[in-house]
Scaffold this motif. Structure first.
Motif, short mmCIF file in Angstrom:
data_model
loop_
_atom_site.label_atom_id
_atom_site.label_comp_id
_atom_site.label_asym_id
_atom_site.label_seq_id
_atom_site.Cartn_x
_atom_site.Cartn_y
_atom_site.Cartn_z
N GLY A 17 15.49 110.83 35.50
CA GLY A 17 14.35 111.64 35.91
C GLY A 17 13.89 112.49 34.74
N TRP A 51 23.65 109.75 51.98
CA TRP A 51 22.84 110.69 51.23
C TRP A 51 22.05 109.99 50.13
N ARG A 52 22.55 108.84 49.67
CA ARG A 52 21.81 108.09 48.66
C ARG A 52 20.48 107.58 49.22
N LEU A 54 18.31 109.24 50.72
CA LEU A 54 17.28 110.21 50.39
C LEU A 54 16.78 110.02 48.97
N ARG A 55 17.69 109.70 48.05
CA ARG A 55 17.28 109.45 46.67
C ARG A 55 16.44 108.19 46.58
N GLN A 57 14.68 106.96 49.01
CA GLN A 57 13.40 107.30 49.64
C GLN A 57 12.49 108.01 48.66
N SER A 58 13.05 108.93 47.89
CA SER A 58 12.23 109.67 46.94
C SER A 58 11.66 108.75 45.87
N GLU A 59 12.43 107.73 45.44
CA GLU A 59 11.92 106.77 44.46
C GLU A 59 10.75 105.98 45.03
N VAL A 61 8.73 106.89 47.48
CA VAL A 61 7.58 107.78 47.66
C VAL A 61 6.89 108.03 46.32
N GLU A 62 7.68 108.28 45.27
CA GLU A 62 7.09 108.53 43.95
C GLU A 62 6.35 107.28 43.45
N ARG A 153 15.78 104.47 39.32
CA ARG A 153 17.23 104.32 39.25
C ARG A 153 17.67 102.97 39.82
#
Length: 276
Positions: A17, A51-52, A54-55, A57-59, A61-62, A153
């Protein structure tokens, strides 16, 4: 960054990031390795893996946010291991230029070699040059010709972006990564998971052996259908490759527009007859 033999070598650091890591701070495992590693003894993975999500998901969304407005685009694949003096670098540059001149954004993996050349061609032609980078143990970095770059990632999140925002693929000679991307595109089209967008290989001396194998033992054993190889076009001229994907995309768009008009007419007719 590559060695004289074209093999990737450690560069000036590792990016996670917005974070730059160097020397002893560079992790020994990538995010993909950690995700795919066999569960360790105990149940800690039960708490780590969810929890991964969420990471991941963020990728997604970005990626969606960054690429949603790039307009019509084509993905170009090929080796990171060719230099600017290699003939395939020049071919990829012509592909990128031709696509930009035809009004398409050019999406690559953002690295060196064929990716850099395609981005360069698009950039210098005034088109939109997109790079989708990936976390690797060595630092490749985003090539200088990328106008819009997104680093990932996870390979699967990155590969989704290649497919979601492209109207077709042009594939130049490459290794395992290129073969992986080509295979995924073919599988998605074959199984009707995506629109039948065009897939064009450039370089008959490189790709003909693969096509002979697919059309020979693979088809003879019934592992693919008789028409599956029709999904692929093979050319040597980069301008022809561009013309093929542009023409096929235009045909698909026309067919979609005709289907919309037909559906609207059928709905109006049904309404006039009182069926709805």
């Amino acid at each position: 960054m590559t060695s004289d033999e074209g093999v990737p070598t450690p560069g000036s650091g590792h990016r996670r990031g917005p974070v730059l890591l160097r020397r002893g701070q560079i992790p020994t495992m990538t995010a993909d390795e950690r995700l795919l590693a066999a569960p360790r003894q105990g149940a800690s993975w039960l708490h780590e893996d969810p929890w991964r999500v969420l990471r991941i998901q963020s990728e997604l969304v970005e990626g969606f946010g960054a690429l949603a407005e790039i307009g019509p685009a084509m993905s170009v694949f090929g080796s990171a291991r060719v230099g600017p003096d290699h003939p395939e670098y020049a071919l990829a540059e012509r592909v990128g230029r031709g696509l930009a001149n035809a009004g398409y954004a050019v999406i690559t993996g953002g690295g060196p070699g064929v990716m850099e050349a395609a981005n360069k061609g698009a950039n210098q032609a005034g088109g939109v040059s997109v790079g989708l980078g990936i976390e690797l143990p060595f630092e490749q970095g985003m090539n200088q010709w990328v106008d819009l770059g997104v680093n990932f990632r996870y390979f699967f999140a990155r590969k989704l972006m290649f497919v979601k925002y492209a109207q077709g693929f042009i594939v130049l000679p490459g290794g395992f990564g290129t073969l992986d991307e080509l295979s995924e595109a073919l599988t998605l089209v074959q199984t009707h998971k995506v629109t039948e967008f065009p897939i064009v290989l450039v370089g008959s001396s490189y790709w003909q052996g693969l096509l002979d194998w697919l059309g020979g033992p693979v088809r003879a054993h019934g592992m693919i259908g008789h028409l599956d190889l029709d999904l692929i076009r093979l050319v040597d001229d980069p301008d022809e490759a561009v013309a093929l994907v542009v023409e096929r995309d235009a045909q698909l768009r026309a067919a979609e527009d005709a289907a919309v008009v037909e559906a609207a007419a059928a709905q109006r007719a049904a309404g006039a007859s009182g069926d709805v």
